[in-house]
Design a protein around this motif. Structure first.
Motif, PDB file in Angstrom:
ATOM      1  N   PHE A   1       0.810  -1.211   0.000  1.00 49.88           N
ATOM      2  CA  PHE A   1       0.000   0.000   0.000  1.00 49.88           C
ATOM      3  C   PHE A   1       0.845   1.263   0.000  1.00 49.88           C
TER       4      PHE A   1
ATOM      5  N   TYR B   1      -6.437   2.704   4.825  1.00 46.57           N
ATOM      6  CA  TYR B   1      -5.601   1.534   5.099  1.00 46.57           C
ATOM      7  C   TYR B   1      -6.102   0.778   6.331  1.00 46.57           C
TER       8      TYR B   1
ATOM      9  N   ASN C   1      -8.915  -1.153   5.310  1.00 47.95           N
ATOM     10  CA  ASN C   1      -8.390  -2.289   4.554  1.00 47.95           C
ATOM     11  C   ASN C   1      -7.879  -3.377   5.493  1.00 47.95           C
TER      12      ASN C   1
ATOM     13  N   TYR D   1     -10.626  -0.793   0.141  1.00 43.42           N
ATOM     14  CA  TYR D   1      -9.724   0.362   0.164  1.00 43.42           C
ATOM     15  C   TYR D   1      -9.970   1.282  -1.031  1.00 43.42           C
TER      16      TYR D   1
END
Length: 136
Positions: free
Chosen positions: A41, A78, A81, A122
């Motif tokens: 990420f 995040y 996620n 995300y």
């Protein structure tokens, strides 16, 4: 419409960068899933910021303010996620998902499949927040 198309092209590129990074680190190098996911990420986020600022939105906002907002959105998306990732890994490890988990295990680690699901969450969250708050 032009920004939407560019954003989605950048999003596809970010997703490919993220998933390819996670695949190399987790599938090939057998690194920890959470570390692989986080680093993937980070790579995608760097590309996202640069491409959206320079190519898509051609932003003239103050860089400092924009970077701070970008980082806030990145961290929030995040964390969403990561929660989705852990919940999906947990669900795939239950007895009621055993046949599905066995099926996907033929093609990839179930934890990598969980990463794909979490990445979808995300993308939706980050798109909304980048468009409405960071690069407005």
């Amino acid at each position: 419409m032009k920004h939407f198309i560019k954003y989605n092209l950048i999003g596809v590129m970010n997703t490919l960068i993220t998933l390819a990074s996670v695949w190399v680190m987790h599938q090939l190098l057998d690194w920890n899933l959470e570390l692989s996911n986080f680093l993937g990420f980070i790579f995608g986020a760097i590309n996202s910021y640069l491409m959206n600022r320079l190519w898509n939105f051609k932003s003239k906002n103050r860089k400092r303010t924009e970077v701070i907002r970008f980082v806030i959105v990145f961290v929030a998306a995040y964390l969403l996620n990561l929660a989705t990732l852990e919940a999906t890994v947990y669900a795939l490890d239950t007895t009621w998902c055993k046949s599905f988990t066995d099926f996907i295990s033929q093609y990839m680690k179930p934890s990598f499949f969980a990463n794909i699901v979490a990445n979808g969450v995300y993308v939706i969250a980050s798109f909304t927040l980048y468009k409405k708050w960071v690069f407005k």
